[in-house]
Motif scaffolding. Structure first.
Motif, short mmCIF file in Angstrom:
data_model
loop_
_atom_site.label_atom_id
_atom_site.label_comp_id
_atom_site.label_asym_id
_atom_site.label_seq_id
_atom_site.Cartn_x
_atom_site.Cartn_y
_atom_site.Cartn_z
N ILE A 27 18.00 2.72 -24.17
CA ILE A 27 18.13 2.57 -22.74
C ILE A 27 18.01 1.32 -22.26
O ILE A 27 17.10 0.53 -22.73
N LYS A 28 18.78 0.97 -21.19
CA LYS A 28 18.79 -0.33 -20.75
C LYS A 28 18.15 -0.05 -19.19
O LYS A 28 18.85 0.92 -18.77
N LEU A 29 17.33 -0.71 -18.79
CA LEU A 29 16.81 -0.54 -17.17
C LEU A 29 17.28 -1.39 -16.32
O LEU A 29 17.48 -2.69 -16.74
N LEU A 30 17.70 -1.02 -15.13
CA LEU A 30 18.12 -2.14 -14.08
C LEU A 30 17.59 -1.77 -12.87
O LEU A 30 17.50 -0.70 -12.39
N ASN A 31 16.91 -2.78 -12.07
CA ASN A 31 16.59 -2.60 -10.65
C ASN A 31 17.81 -3.08 -9.89
O ASN A 31 18.18 -4.11 -10.02
N ILE A 32 18.34 -2.21 -8.94
CA ILE A 32 19.64 -2.62 -8.09
C ILE A 32 18.95 -4.06 -7.59
O ILE A 32 18.07 -3.81 -6.62
N GLY A 33 19.63 -4.84 -7.26
CA GLY A 33 19.41 -6.07 -6.74
C GLY A 33 18.88 -7.23 -7.82
O GLY A 33 18.63 -8.30 -7.42
N GLU A 34 18.59 -6.71 -8.84
CA GLU A 34 18.10 -7.25 -10.03
C GLU A 34 16.90 -8.22 -9.58
O GLU A 34 16.71 -9.28 -10.17
N GLY A 35 16.08 -7.55 -8.84
CA GLY A 35 14.77 -8.50 -8.58
C GLY A 35 13.87 -7.50 -8.08
O GLY A 35 14.08 -6.38 -7.56
N ILE A 36 12.66 -8.36 -7.65
CA ILE A 36 11.47 -7.64 -7.06
C ILE A 36 11.10 -8.61 -5.49
O ILE A 36 11.24 -9.81 -5.85
N PHE A 37 11.28 -7.96 -4.57
CA PHE A 37 11.03 -8.47 -3.33
C PHE A 37 9.45 -8.27 -2.86
O PHE A 37 8.97 -7.26 -3.27
N PRO A 38 9.28 -8.98 -1.90
CA PRO A 38 7.98 -8.95 -1.31
C PRO A 38 7.58 -7.55 -0.77
O PRO A 38 8.45 -6.74 -0.17
N LYS A 39 6.58 -6.69 -1.04
CA LYS A 39 6.16 -5.30 -0.93
C LYS A 39 6.93 -4.18 -1.62
O LYS A 39 6.39 -3.11 -1.62
N ASP A 40 7.85 -4.77 -2.59
CA ASP A 40 8.37 -3.93 -3.66
C ASP A 40 7.22 -3.23 -4.37
O ASP A 40 6.67 -4.11 -4.85
N LYS A 41 7.28 -2.01 -4.85
CA LYS A 41 6.42 -1.40 -5.71
C LYS A 41 7.36 -0.62 -6.94
O LYS A 41 7.83 0.62 -6.61
N ILE A 42 7.65 -1.41 -7.98
CA ILE A 42 8.38 -0.68 -8.98
C ILE A 42 7.63 -0.02 -10.02
O ILE A 42 6.61 -0.38 -10.55
N ARG A 43 7.74 1.18 -10.32
CA ARG A 43 7.13 1.88 -11.26
C ARG A 43 8.02 2.51 -12.37
O ARG A 43 8.97 3.30 -11.98
N THR A 44 7.67 2.41 -13.64
CA THR A 44 8.28 2.83 -14.89
C THR A 44 7.04 3.57 -15.83
O THR A 44 6.27 3.04 -16.09
N SER A 45 7.77 4.77 -15.66
CA SER A 45 6.94 5.90 -16.73
C SER A 45 7.56 6.27 -17.75
O SER A 45 8.60 7.01 -17.74
N LEU A 46 7.09 6.31 -19.05
CA LEU A 46 7.67 6.71 -20.28
C LEU A 46 6.86 7.50 -21.23
O LEU A 46 5.70 7.02 -21.20
#
Length: 250
Positions: A33-52
């Motif tokens: 698996i390849k993971l990708l966040n659209i926009g390829e980045g994390i902006f202020p206030k972004d909260k990205i969560r990956t659970s596996l």
């Protein structure tokens, strides 16, 4: 913004997907698996969560490209990763580099739980920023924890300002400004760490109970550093009697 998935007996299931997360799943020789966040980045206030979760399964996991952390006046971008590995599972998680832009603020929580029968290889890379930058991010807060059989085996916390890190590197008179950390759990830890050290990687040691191998490597070239990570990964796969695997990335 999150993605949650699992493999049970090597069967994939997607439990949750909220944009802007995205993934690519390949199943040729092994689950990949390849993971990708659209926009390829994390902006202020972004909260990205990956659970596996892996249950009696094998997975190679990587990112599609570098993770960029964008500038912020006040708010932090946050990345939270939760992983559970059990019942003779194996995870090989290779991250591309983390690029903290000027004035960026970043928080990362990484939590991995495994049982005695399972194995893993995890790597993380920190660059000095964009090609014209030199550790000019504002703040980086990282907490990585690894538990074996429900007991905490290793934990590390970083509370770093860019200027402090740059000053430390210069005081050490080091030409290397790109770093990779590698964490390994395998059944024959003693044999693998001996093999790694004999191949010239001396900065590898054990966690307190010797269940996890922990290492740091550095370079002034991203391609060279990634080649070193790949080489150690190959040693790991060889110990598992697995043949070489191409991630299909430049």
């Amino acid at each position: 913004m999150s993605i949650k998935f699992k493999f049970e007996n090597n069967k994939f299931s997607l439990d949750k997907l909220e944009l802007p997360s995205r993934y690519y799943y390949f199943q040729n020789e092994e689950n990949y698996i390849k993971l990708l966040n659209i926009g390829e980045g994390i902006f202020p206030k972004d909260k990205i969560r990956t659970s596996l979760k892996l249950d009696n399964s094998n997975l190679i996991l990587t990112t599609e490209s570098a993770t960029k952390i964008y500038p912020s006046k006040k708010e932090y971008g946050m990345n939270k990763i939760d992983i559970t590995i059990e019942n003779s599972s194996n995870l090989e998680f290779l991250n591309d580099e983390l690029i903290l832009y000027k004035d960026s603020k970043y928080i990362q929580f990484f939590n991995l739980k495994c049982d005695d029968s399972s194995t893993f290889f995890y790597s993380d890379i920190l660059s000095r920023g964009r090609s014209f930058e030199d550790f000019v991010f504002s703040k980086m807060l990282i907490k990585n924890s690894f538990s074996c059989e429900s007991k905490l085996e290793y934990i590390e916390k970083f509370d770093v300002c860019g200027d402090e890190l740059k000053d430390y590197i210069y005081r050490k008179s080091s030409d290397d400004f790109i770093f990779a950390k590698i964490y390994i759990k395998i059944k024959e830890n003693d044999n693998l760490i001996k093999n790694i050290q004999q191949n010239g990687f001396e900065s590898f040691s054990f966690s307190h109970n010797k269940r996890i191998i922990i290492g740091v490597i550095s370079s002034n070239s991203m391609s060279e550093l990634k080649s070193k990570v790949m080489y150690i990964w190959e040693l790991y796969r060889k110990d598992l009697n697995k043949k070489k695997f191409s991630l299909g990335k430049q």
